[in-house]
Structures are given as structure tokens and as C-alpha cells.
Design a protein around this motif. Sequence first.
Motif, PDB file in Angstrom:
ATOM      1  N   GLU A   1      -3.362  14.737  -5.388  1.00  0.00           N
ATOM      2  CA  GLU A   1      -4.442  14.198  -6.205  1.00  0.00           C
ATOM      3  C   GLU A   1      -5.345  13.239  -5.437  1.00  0.00           C
ATOM      4  O   GLU A   1      -6.507  13.045  -5.807  1.00  0.00           O
ATOM      5  N   ASN A   2      -4.840  12.601  -4.419  1.00  0.00           N
ATOM      6  CA  ASN A   2      -5.675  11.674  -3.638  1.00  0.00           C
ATOM      7  C   ASN A   2      -5.856  12.132  -2.195  1.00  0.00           C
ATOM      8  O   ASN A   2      -6.109  11.327  -1.303  1.00  0.00           O
ATOM      9  N   GLY A   3      -5.707  13.425  -1.985  1.00  0.00           N
ATOM     10  CA  GLY A   3      -5.927  13.971  -0.649  1.00  0.00           C
ATOM     11  C   GLY A   3      -4.864  13.570   0.343  1.00  0.00           C
ATOM     12  O   GLY A   3      -5.117  13.546   1.552  1.00  0.00           O
ATOM     13  N   PHE A   4      -3.689  13.205  -0.168  1.00  0.00           N
ATOM     14  CA  PHE A   4      -2.544  12.811   0.658  1.00  0.00           C
ATOM     15  C   PHE A   4      -2.813  11.522   1.451  1.00  0.00           C
ATOM     16  O   PHE A   4      -2.162  11.272   2.460  1.00  0.00           O
ATOM     17  N   LYS A   5      -3.762  10.728   0.947  1.00  0.00           N
ATOM     18  CA  LYS A   5      -4.057   9.445   1.590  1.00  0.00           C
ATOM     19  C   LYS A   5      -3.520   8.308   0.724  1.00  0.00           C
ATOM     20  O   LYS A   5      -3.884   8.182  -0.444  1.00  0.00           O
ATOM     21  N   GLY A   6      -2.642   7.540   1.292  1.00  0.00           N
ATOM     22  CA  GLY A   6      -2.066   6.420   0.538  1.00  0.00           C
ATOM     23  C   GLY A   6      -3.128   5.431   0.085  1.00  0.00           C
ATOM     24  O   GLY A   6      -4.081   5.148   0.809  1.00  0.00           O
TER      25      GLY A   6
ATOM     26  N   LEU B   1      10.185  14.466   3.741  1.00  0.00           N
ATOM     27  CA  LEU B   1       8.908  14.812   3.112  1.00  0.00           C
ATOM     28  C   LEU B   1       8.531  13.850   1.981  1.00  0.00           C
ATOM     29  O   LEU B   1       7.356  13.708   1.657  1.00  0.00           O
ATOM     30  N   VAL B   2       9.500  13.235   1.366  1.00  0.00           N
ATOM     31  CA  VAL B   2       9.220  12.268   0.288  1.00  0.00           C
ATOM     32  C   VAL B   2       9.466  10.866   0.829  1.00  0.00           C
ATOM     33  O   VAL B   2      10.612  10.467   1.074  1.00  0.00           O
ATOM     34  N   GLY B   3       8.379  10.127   1.021  1.00  0.00           N
ATOM     35  CA  GLY B   3       8.498   8.781   1.564  1.00  0.00           C
ATOM     36  C   GLY B   3       9.138   7.808   0.584  1.00  0.00           C
ATOM     37  O   GLY B   3       8.976   7.933  -0.636  1.00  0.00           O
ATOM     38  N   LYS B   4       9.848   6.845   1.129  1.00  0.00           N
ATOM     39  CA  LYS B   4      10.528   5.845   0.290  1.00  0.00           C
ATOM     40  C   LYS B   4       9.516   4.885  -0.307  1.00  0.00           C
ATOM     41  O   LYS B   4       8.564   4.457   0.356  1.00  0.00           O
ATOM     42  N   HIS B   5       9.724   4.530  -1.588  1.00  0.00           N
ATOM     43  CA  HIS B   5       8.857   3.553  -2.248  1.00  0.00           C
ATOM     44  C   HIS B   5       9.094   2.157  -1.661  1.00  0.00           C
ATOM     45  O   HIS B   5      10.224   1.800  -1.297  1.00  0.00           O
ATOM     46  N   GLY B   6       8.026   1.368  -1.588  1.00  0.00           N
ATOM     47  CA  GLY B   6       8.162   0.002  -1.106  1.00  0.00           C
ATOM     48  C   GLY B   6       8.888  -0.873  -2.110  1.00  0.00           C
ATOM     49  O   GLY B   6       8.781  -0.678  -3.333  1.00  0.00           O
ATOM     50  N   ALA B   7       9.640  -1.849  -1.624  1.00  0.00           N
ATOM     51  CA  ALA B   7      10.397  -2.755  -2.498  1.00  0.00           C
ATOM     52  C   ALA B   7       9.440  -3.695  -3.236  1.00  0.00           C
ATOM     53  O   ALA B   7       8.443  -4.163  -2.673  1.00  0.00           O
TER      54      ALA B   7
ATOM     55  N   SER C   1       0.839  -1.196   0.000  1.00  0.00           N
ATOM     56  CA  SER C   1       0.000   0.000   0.000  1.00  0.00           C
ATOM     57  C   SER C   1       0.875   1.247   0.000  1.00  0.00           C
ATOM     58  O   SER C   1       2.021   1.229   0.468  1.00  0.00           O
ATOM     59  N   GLY C   2       0.323   2.349  -0.525  1.00  0.00           N
ATOM     60  CA  GLY C   2       1.074   3.600  -0.550  1.00  0.00           C
ATOM     61  C   GLY C   2       1.153   4.230   0.818  1.00  0.00           C
ATOM     62  O   GLY C   2       0.236   4.100   1.649  1.00  0.00           O
ATOM     63  N   GLY C   3       2.256   4.911   1.077  1.00  0.00           N
ATOM     64  CA  GLY C   3       2.420   5.605   2.350  1.00  0.00           C
ATOM     65  C   GLY C   3       1.567   6.867   2.419  1.00  0.00           C
ATOM     66  O   GLY C   3       1.155   7.436   1.380  1.00  0.00           O
ATOM     67  N   GLN C   4       1.305   7.332   3.615  1.00  0.00           N
ATOM     68  CA  GLN C   4       0.497   8.541   3.789  1.00  0.00           C
ATOM     69  C   GLN C   4       1.318   9.795   3.457  1.00  0.00           C
ATOM     70  O   GLN C   4       2.503   9.879   3.772  1.00  0.00           O
ATOM     71  N   GLY C   5       0.636  10.761   2.806  1.00  0.00           N
ATOM     72  CA  GLY C   5       1.287  12.040   2.531  1.00  0.00           C
ATOM     73  C   GLY C   5       1.162  12.976   3.729  1.00  0.00           C
ATOM     74  O   GLY C   5       0.529  12.647   4.734  1.00  0.00           O
ATOM     75  N   LEU C   6       1.764  14.117   3.597  1.00  0.00           N
ATOM     76  CA  LEU C   6       1.715  15.107   4.668  1.00  0.00           C
ATOM     77  C   LEU C   6       1.265  16.422   4.033  1.00  0.00           C
ATOM     78  O   LEU C   6       2.063  17.210   3.524  1.00  0.00           O
ATOM     79  N   GLY C   7      -0.080  16.614   4.034  1.00  0.00           N
ATOM     80  CA  GLY C   7      -0.658  17.740   3.314  1.00  0.00           C
ATOM     81  C   GLY C   7      -0.163  19.092   3.765  1.00  0.00           C
ATOM     82  O   GLY C   7       0.009  20.017   2.961  1.00  0.00           O
ATOM     83  N   ARG C   8       0.104  19.247   5.051  1.00  0.00           N
ATOM     84  CA  ARG C   8       0.518  20.533   5.594  1.00  0.00           C
ATOM     85  C   ARG C   8       1.824  21.015   4.970  1.00  0.00           C
ATOM     86  O   ARG C   8       2.050  22.213   4.792  1.00  0.00           O
ATOM     87  N   TYR C   9       2.685  20.054   4.586  1.00  0.00           N
ATOM     88  CA  TYR C   9       3.980  20.398   3.990  1.00  0.00           C
ATOM     89  C   TYR C   9       4.097  19.915   2.537  1.00  0.00           C
ATOM     90  O   TYR C   9       5.190  19.933   1.973  1.00  0.00           O
ATOM     91  N   ASN C  10       2.953  19.513   1.985  1.00  0.00           N
ATOM     92  CA  ASN C  10       2.946  18.938   0.631  1.00  0.00           C
ATOM     93  C   ASN C  10       3.882  17.720   0.535  1.00  0.00           C
ATOM     94  O   ASN C  10       4.526  17.470  -0.476  1.00  0.00           O
ATOM     95  N   GLY C  11       3.951  16.941   1.607  1.00  0.00           N
ATOM     96  CA  GLY C  11       4.803  15.751   1.637  1.00  0.00           C
ATOM     97  C   GLY C  11       4.155  14.585   0.914  1.00  0.00           C
ATOM     98  O   GLY C  11       2.938  14.397   0.989  1.00  0.00           O
ATOM     99  N   LEU C  12       4.973  13.837   0.195  1.00  0.00           N
ATOM    100  CA  LEU C  12       4.485  12.734  -0.641  1.00  0.00           C
ATOM    101  C   LEU C  12       4.794  11.383  -0.004  1.00  0.00           C
ATOM    102  O   LEU C  12       5.946  11.127   0.397  1.00  0.00           O
TER     103      LEU C  12
END
Length: 384
Positions: A138-143, A89-95, A35-46
Motif C-alpha cells: 500500500e505504501n510502495g514498500f517504503k517505511g 521477509l517480515v520485519g520485526k516491529h519496533g519496541a 519509523s517503519g522498516g523498509q519492505g522488499l517489493g521483489r518478494y512482497n516482504g513487509l
Amino acid sequence: MFLSRLRFALTESKKIFDSSVVERDALRLSVRAGSGGQGLGRYNGLGGNGGDVYLVPRRNMTFRQLLHGFEKNRNIIAEHGASSTQVSLVGKHGAHTVVNVPLGTECIQQDTLRLICRCTNPNHRVLIAKGGRGGCGENGFKGEKGDKFTMTMHMKLAPNIGLVGFPNAGKSTLLKALAPEKRNIKIAPYPFTTTKPQMIDIRMSELMEDHERFSLSCADLPGLIEGAAQNRGRGHSFLKHLEYSDMIVMVVDITGFQLSSSSTDVFRDGLETIALLNKELEAYDRKLIKKPIVLVLNKTDIDGAAEKAAALSELANGKWFDKLPQELRPSLPIAFHGIVCTSAKNREIGSLKKQLLNIYDGLHPLEELSLDSEFESENTKIIL
């Protein structure tokens, strides 16, 4: 530069366990992409994307190895993507997770019975489960969730030779005549002696000019019955193992066949047996009819059978289907690549081995290979 035969048994090899009975040819697994990690909307974190699940077909892998690898754990799981944080702010992609499977494996989604993939391209990654997208604007920062489902892997044998025939036609006896040194071939004077597919190596060394050590793999399949293509008598479970064979040997009891003495089981003579086997093959998959097929007229040691075999052999070289009633005629009559009269019981198999070797050589002709040929390598994460 040097000349080398493209011998799959020696180079790209369809590796098998000699004299091995295929006890299981299906495996059910739970598949879950990350599953995708959660974003951080307050800082535009991905958030990081979840890992994908891939299959890679391998020529040198057996289904038995696959079963052993999942003996204790029936789950295929890819890593989740990392969530965004104030520090990163940029989360690591899963392997990604990559699973090696035998060449020819088919994967079916269990709930819908939908075909996911056919693993027929060696060493080529096949995506079966996509990881979820990480949280972003685009998805409300929800993984997003990754793909998740239950999958059944079906093994299909890839022999050089596939034996097909009605019960008690003498397939196992013929296999014993082709490979007399093998001890694990069960023979008995009643139908359905063979209840599970079996793979055997047939030595061809005595036919090679330089006595090269070489063998062809042969699959002995349980006897078919009328209606096998409609899965009567578990026909699909057996006919599927012919799909990747180089050639087919059709074994016919020249004295005829009747499944039982019941009035519902009609006696079929040799010609009718050929027609019905032809119809079963074409009903299952018309591609089987296009393979090189050798007709073996067996049990010529029985009184009067040799004469019947000689007559049917001559007929089968031409328009043999013209002698049949309309309801028994196949839509795509087989043009046999060879016809051999045998007494497998007495190990009298004529030119059968030579014919099989000639067909193989025609399918895999001599090629020039360079000593400095380059082969690509790939790094994969194996979870077996």
C-alpha cells in the motif's frame, strides 16, 4: 473483611516531599516514535512497524522524580521497525517506549501549543506518538516516518488543600500555624513572601479517635493579584495547582488589601477581597467554584479586626454578594463550606483543622475493603 479509610496519603497516596518547594513545574522534551522498516517489493516482504510512545500516570510519582530522570537526556525515542530481508521477509516491529509520569501531568505540543493529553487516569496508557507503518504494497514498500515533535510537560499539584489569597493575607503564617513543626515555611511582613508553590503535610492525628497517623497535604501558592485569571502576575502558573485539589482555603486579610500606595492600586476591604478572589477563580475555571471552599478571615489580632471579622463572618453565611456594587459581583458566588476567624500570627485557628478533616471525610467516606481483593499488574518498560 475490614473497614479502612480511603486515605490517599497512606494508600493511593499523593506522595510528596514534605516541606518541598516546587522549583520547576514544566519540562520540555523531544519525542520521536519509531519509523517503519523498509519492505522488499521483489518478494512482497513487509517492513516492521515503528514503536509507539506512551505515557502512564502514576499516583506515587512526583514531578521531581520525572525531572531527575530526564536530567541528562531530554529525548523520548521509540525503536524503529526492522526492514524486510530475503532471510526474514517480515520485519520485526519496533519496541514501544512507555514513560511513567506523575498523575495530573499535562502535555502541550510546543510548536502549535496544542494540548496533547491530560494524564488524569491512573495506570492507563496514553498514546502520544504513533510509530510509522512498515513498508508494504500500500505504501510502495517504503517505511513511513513516525511522529516527531517537541513537547512540554506541565505539572499540576494534587494537594488535599490549596491555599489561595491576595499577597500578605497570611497564607504562609496560617500554614505555619497548621504545621508548627515545619521549619521551611518562609514568613515575612511584606507581600509576595511566597514566590513558588510549596507543599506541606499537615498532621491530623490529634483529631483521630484512635490517634491514627494521618496527614493532609496542603499547597501554599504565591499571592494572586487582580487579573490573575488573565495571567497577570503569572496567575495561570499558580491557579493551575488548584485544579486537582480536594478543597480550597481562601485566606482574607480582614483589615483589607492594597498592593501598593500607587493610585492605580485600589484599596479593597474584606468583602471586596472575597468577591475579587471569587471572580478570579471562576474566570480561570468554573470547576474551582464547585469545590468545597473554607473562608478564613485572618489577622483578628489587630485592633478592631475581631469585630470586623465577626460581622463579615455572619454576612458571608448568607447572600454576601448583595452588598457589593454590580461590577464587583461574581457570576457564580461561592457558598462557603465553612468560615473561620483566625489570628494565624498567634496560632489561633479555631476549628479550622476539624473542618478540613470533616470535608475530607465527606469526599472520601469509609469503605469496606476485602483482604482478597485482586489488583491487576502490568508490565511496562520504564525509561526514567
